[in-house]
Structure formats: C-alpha cells, structure tokens
Design a protein around this motif. Structure first.
Motif, short mmCIF file in Angstrom:
data_model
loop_
_atom_site.label_atom_id
_atom_site.label_comp_id
_atom_site.label_asym_id
_atom_site.label_seq_id
_atom_site.Cartn_x
_atom_site.Cartn_y
_atom_site.Cartn_z
N THR A 37 -1.01 -6.29 12.79
CA THR A 37 -1.49 -4.92 12.99
C THR A 37 -2.44 -4.55 11.87
O THR A 37 -2.08 -4.57 10.69
N ALA A 38 -3.68 -4.22 12.23
CA ALA A 38 -4.74 -3.95 11.26
C ALA A 38 -6.01 -3.60 12.03
O ALA A 38 -6.04 -3.64 13.25
N ASN B 104 -1.48 -12.82 23.00
CA ASN B 104 -2.76 -13.11 22.34
C ASN B 104 -3.61 -11.85 22.29
O ASN B 104 -3.56 -11.00 23.20
N ALA B 105 -4.42 -11.74 21.25
CA ALA B 105 -5.34 -10.60 21.10
C ALA B 105 -6.75 -11.14 21.03
O ALA B 105 -7.03 -12.06 20.25
N THR B 106 -7.64 -10.57 21.83
CA THR B 106 -9.04 -10.96 21.82
C THR B 106 -9.91 -9.76 21.51
O THR B 106 -9.78 -8.71 22.14
N MET B 107 -10.78 -9.94 20.52
CA MET B 107 -11.73 -8.90 20.15
C MET B 107 -13.13 -9.48 20.23
O MET B 107 -13.34 -10.64 19.91
N ARG C 192 -9.20 -1.62 16.23
CA ARG C 192 -7.86 -1.33 15.68
C ARG C 192 -6.83 -2.02 16.57
O ARG C 192 -6.70 -1.71 17.75
N LEU C 193 -6.12 -2.96 15.97
CA LEU C 193 -5.11 -3.73 16.71
C LEU C 193 -3.72 -3.26 16.34
O LEU C 193 -3.38 -3.18 15.15
N ALA D 73 -9.91 -0.10 20.33
CA ALA D 73 -8.49 -0.14 20.01
C ALA D 73 -7.79 -1.05 21.02
O ALA D 73 -8.19 -1.12 22.19
N LEU D 74 -6.75 -1.76 20.56
CA LEU D 74 -6.03 -2.72 21.39
C LEU D 74 -4.56 -2.67 21.01
O LEU D 74 -4.23 -2.75 19.81
N SER D 75 -3.70 -2.54 22.00
CA SER D 75 -2.26 -2.51 21.77
C SER D 75 -1.60 -3.61 22.60
O SER D 75 -1.79 -3.65 23.81
N ILE D 76 -0.89 -4.51 21.94
CA ILE D 76 -0.27 -5.62 22.63
C ILE D 76 1.17 -5.80 22.14
O ILE D 76 1.57 -5.25 21.11
#
Lengths: 112, 114
Positions: free
Chosen positions: A84-85, A18-21, A107-108, A10-13
C-alpha cells in the motif's frame, strides 16, 4: 505539463491479487523509472528501464516499456498489505542527462 | 550512512517571511535536486545542481533560490514566502555517471505559509 501520467489514479485490490499500473509519456526518453512513496515519506526507487529495453523484473515487480506507444506498465504480483503506497513513474528525457519528470501517481490500497 | 537528510521536518511561516531549507547527502553524489509536491500531484522540479558551485532552474523556479557551496549540501531559500509555496519539499541526489540514474530522496519538509 506533466511528461508522465499514471492510470488509474487509484487502485484497491485484495491481498494476493496482482496490481497493474500504467504510465504514458509524451516525448522521447532515455529511461523510465518507477518510485514508491509511503504516506508521509520520501520516494524510494523501485526499478529503471532503459529506452532500448522492453521488459525488466525485480522480485515481485515486472516493468514493461513500449516506446512506440510511449507507455510503460508496472505489475506487482501477489500483492501484500505492505505494498500500500503511491507509485510514480518518472521519465529521463533524451535531451537531459540529469532531470526526471514525474507523473501524478497511482494510489494503491491492498486490503488484508 | 544517513543517505539524504533534510532540515527542518516541519515549518510554519507567515507571508513575507524568509527561510532556508537544508539538504545534506553523504553518498558523494554529484547531482542534487529540490522538488515540491502538492496534494494529489507528482513532484515538480524547482532547481537542481550538477556539481559543487553550479545550479540550474527546473520546472517551477520562481520565488526560490538555491546554493551549492559544498558538494554534500544543497540549500533552498524562500526570500519572501507566499501561501502558494505551502507544500512538501523533497531533496534528492544522484550519482556521477552523467546519465539519469536513480535518485535518492530525503524524508521531506512540510512547509505551511499563512
């Protein structure tokens, strides 16, 4: 066991960040794909990277593949609330032309 | 084009009952797939088909049967439903290149077995 495992779970920004998975897999692959799933919906294909490619771009998405480390990363730049997804990596293993094996997903949450 | 459609969207069964989930695609795709998704997990392949009249087992085939009598349809059957089959079921299809390409997914069927 799952071929692909995503990190983090899970990642919350904040919007605009930027989001990195990351995705790791175990066996040789033909290609690796990333999918997005909005809550309660089916999966939507985002991008495919083949085993002989190292990086691919599509709009705000950047995917890298390191076959020596058996890992891939998905970068979403300038994130929006609509991003968000849940995001899943899926691998097409070399001895199968048709099947994908999915990881458990990240889960972002992008906060406005 | 409607893409991939699934019928029904929701269903509640009692243990031991049977049902059939219908998947239809209008993209002339050769390959079709049935997956299940359990909470907090990715998709697991139940059965798949590489063409009309063909089917093959995936990762978790036990308790399910499939048929692909027409190219555009892929049916998933549960002969005797069990609570362990409570899940969200997704159908997908992909094209004719003979290589693993992107898959197109239906909206899902939420099945509860009591």
């Amino acid at each position: 066991s799952q071929q692909g495992e995503e990190d983090p779970q899970a990642l919350s920004i904040q919007e605009g960040e930027n989001a990195t998975m990351n995705c790791s897999y175990k066996t040789s692959i033909n290609n690796l794909q990333w999918y997005r799933q909005n809550s309660g919906r089916g999966l939507v294909h985002l991008i495919l990277i083949r085993s002989n490619e190292r990086e691919k771009h599509s709009g705000r998405l950047r995917v890298t593949l390191d076959t020596s480390k058996k890992s891939s990363s998905l970068l979403i730049t300038a994130s929006r609330a609509a991003d968000t997804a849940s995001y899943f990596c899926a691998t097409a293993i070399s001895d199968s032309s048709y099947k994908l094996i999915f990881g458990s997903g990240t889960r972002l949450l992008v906060r406005p | 084009n409607a893409g991939v459609t699934q019928t029904p969207k929701f269903r509640v069964l009692k243990t031991g009952q049977s049902m059939t989930l219908l998947c239809a695609q209008d993209m002339n795709h050769e390959y079709m797939y049935w997956y299940r998704q359990d909470p907090g997990m990715g998709l697991r392949l139940i059965h798949y088909s590489v063409g009309e009249g063909t089917t093959a087992k995936g990762e978790v085939p036990d308790g399910y049967n499939v048929s692909r009598l027409k190219k555009q349809n892929f049916l998933l059957g549960l002969e005797s439903a069990a609570p362990s089959q409570t899940s969200v079921y997704f159908c997908a299809s992909s094209g004719t290149s003979g290589r693993a390409t992107e898959q197109f997914f239906g909206p899902g069927t939420r099945l509860t077995v009591l």
